[in-house]
Write an enzyme that holds these catalytic residues in place. Structure first.
Site, PDB file in Angstrom:
ATOM      1  N   LYS A 170       0.823  -1.212   0.000  1.00 24.58           N
ATOM      2  CA  LYS A 170       0.000   0.000   0.000  1.00 24.58           C
ATOM      3  C   LYS A 170       0.862   1.270   0.000  1.00 24.58           C
ATOM      4  O   LYS A 170       2.081   1.196   0.095  1.00 24.58           O
ATOM      5  CB  LYS A 170      -0.951  -0.019   1.198  1.00 24.58           C
ATOM      6  CG  LYS A 170      -1.989  -1.142   1.124  1.00 24.58           C
ATOM      7  CD  LYS A 170      -2.892  -0.990  -0.088  1.00 24.58           C
ATOM      8  CE  LYS A 170      -4.085  -1.920  -0.086  1.00 24.58           C
ATOM      9  NZ  LYS A 170      -3.784  -3.326  -0.383  1.00 24.58           N
TER      10      LYS A 170
HETATM   11  C1  LIG Z   1      -9.883  -2.131  -1.626  1.00 27.25           C
HETATM   12  C2  LIG Z   1      -9.306  -2.876  -0.452  1.00 27.25           C
HETATM   13  N1  LIG Z   1     -10.020  -2.943   0.685  1.00 27.25           N
HETATM   14  C3  LIG Z   1      -9.547  -3.575   1.766  1.00 27.25           C
HETATM   15  C4  LIG Z   1      -8.311  -4.192   1.758  1.00 27.25           C
HETATM   16  C5  LIG Z   1      -7.868  -4.941   2.969  1.00 27.25           C
HETATM   17  O1  LIG Z   1      -6.719  -4.435   3.564  1.00 27.25           O
HETATM   18  P1  LIG Z   1      -5.765  -5.397   4.423  1.00 27.25           P
HETATM   19  O2  LIG Z   1      -5.012  -6.262   3.485  1.00 27.25           O
HETATM   20  O3  LIG Z   1      -4.888  -4.424   5.167  1.00 27.25           O
HETATM   21  O4  LIG Z   1      -6.651  -6.161   5.348  1.00 27.25           O
HETATM   22  C6  LIG Z   1      -7.535  -4.140   0.615  1.00 27.25           C
HETATM   23  C7  LIG Z   1      -6.216  -4.795   0.609  1.00 27.25           C
HETATM   24  O5  LIG Z   1      -5.637  -5.232  -0.297  1.00 27.25           O
HETATM   25  C8  LIG Z   1      -8.044  -3.467  -0.537  1.00 27.25           C
HETATM   26  O6  LIG Z   1      -7.338  -3.414  -1.666  1.00 27.25           O
END
Ligand SMILES: Cc1ncc(COP(=O)(O)O)c(C=O)c1O
Length: 398
Positions: A191
């Site tokens: 990210k």
């Molecule tokens: C659009 C979106 N929402 C939520 C998430 C979830 O984040 P995490 O991987 O930190 O749980 C991601 C992660 O890739 C994402 O791309």
């Protein structure tokens, strides 16, 4: 042998990451404590949010957000189909049901029009998850007419923003994190800033923040850090709900603090790539570039998604393979959720109901975009893509 080797994603930890992690390791206290509190305070200030609650993933932040605003069994929640499964799975964690919406071609965002139409068809839905796809903020507010927030306020719909891609992102001069009822960020390794794994929930609502803070740590009524610094004995706490284990450790927060210091510099590095791509790839037959609704400088540029149109001489999958042959990593964001077995079978979903998402899915691929992607690498990627998409490259590939 490929001329270059360019991964799809590359994490840059060349600031104070090591120094801050070392401090934590030497302190003898690795999990949630002062570094996490400092990270919450600084991140909250960076987005102008009243409360910030650090957690161990963006998914955890989304789960806590929906729980805190009262989504539960029988609730229905609007969510775009063109997103990662985390945006929708958290709705199911709470025994509620997602109502998938199509997105706009070119931005992969929800629009006011799409939402208004959905509200007409499903007036019983009182919550929406808005995804700021790729780092471009959706039209929460607009200069003229109604924005997404206006529609939601008018209809009594609560707004949870999935800002996993959107730090830092602006729309109309406002940072993402200051619009909806709750906003959730992800600090997963690829990210825009990272803590390896991690997330942050931000809100202006005192009640939502208090609930999220209790639920992120077993439903215990005192922060773990309070338990170790306050005068009360540490065993004296109460459990007020069956909470979760979602706290962010200090080791991760230390990485986050170092990343946060350079967030704008990192964003500018990605913006440089986006500007390069937009210019170098303009006008190629069969290739649609992302549509910008905000200035280059207001976009977090987590993704640089392009779409191969039916005019392209080869399929998206072939194109990704051809790029890989040349040592270039590419990715796909996303296979829409109505195409995933679980959602398709559970809700009897039909791709024909999502024409824009289908158009995107058929041709979308994401190009490498990160702060230290070098000019020669950008030039090589663009040259390769042009060659692959030229008629001869295409014929060769089919
Ligand atoms: C659009 C979106 N929402 C939520 C998430 C979830 O984040 P995490 O991987 O930190 O749980 C991601 C992660 O890739 C994402 O791309």
């Amino acid at each position: 042998m490929a001329e270059m080797k360019i991964p799809y994603s590359r994490v840059l930890c060349d600031g104070n990451e090591l120094a801050y992690v070392r401090e934590v390791l030497e302190s003898g206290w690795l999990t949630t404590a002062s570094k996490t509190l400092e990270f919450e305070k600084k991140f909250g200030a960076a987005v102008g949010a009243r409360h910030a609650c650090a957690v161990n993933s963006g998914t955890a932040a989304l789960h806590l957000a929906l729980e805190a605003i009262g989504v539960g069994p029988g609730s229905k929640v609007f969510v775009p189909a063109m997103t990662f499964t985390a945006s929708a799975e958290v709705i199911r964690y709470l025994n509620a049901d997602p109502v998938f919406l199509d997105v706009e071609y070119g931005t992969s965002l929800l629009t006011t029009e799409i939402l208004e139409e959905a509200v007409r068809r499903f007036p019983e839905v009182k919550t929406v998850v808005v995804v700021h796809y790729g780092g471009q903020a959706a039209a929460m507010t607009v200069e003229k007419g109604a924005g997404i927030l206006d529609v939601c306020r008018r209809k009594g719909i609560r707004v949870v923003e999935d800002a996993a891609h959107a730090f830092p992102s602006r729309r109309g001069g406002r940072l993402v994190g200051t619009f909806g009822d709750v906003t959730c960020f992800s600090f997963y390794a690829n990210k825009t800033i990272t803590t390896a794994e991690g997330g942050m929930l931000v809100t202006a609502d005192d009640r939502v923040a208090a609930r999220a803070k209790v639920m992120r740590l077993h439903g215990i009524d005192r922060d773990i850090w309070n338990r170790y610094v306050s005068d009360k004995p540490s065993w004296e706490y109460d459990v007020v709900a069956p909470g979760f284990k979602y706290n962010l450790p200090d080791v991760s927060a230390a990485i986050g603090l170092a990343q946060l210091e350079r967030a704008e510099a990192l964003r500018k590095g990605r913006e440089r790539c986006a500007r390069y791509y937009m210019e170098a790839l303009a006008g190629i037959p069969g290739l649609d570039l992302p549509k910008l609704q905000v200035g280059f400088e207001d976009h977090a540029w987590h993704l640089f998604p392009v779409v191969l149109t039916p005019k392209a001489p080869l399929s998206r999958d072939r194109c990704v393979e051809r790029l890989a042959d040349r040592g270039i990593g590419a990715s796909v964001h996303y296979k829409p959720l109505y195409r995933m077995t679980y959602y398709r079978e559970r809700y009897g979903l039909n791709p024909a109901d999502y024409p824009n998402s289908e158009r995107i899915w058929n041709g979308c691929l994401s190009l490498p975009i990160y702060p230290d992607l070098r000019l020669e690498e950008l030039a090589y990627i663009c040259r390769s893509l042009k060659e692959i998409l030229s008629a001869r490259g295409g014929e060769e590939a089919v």
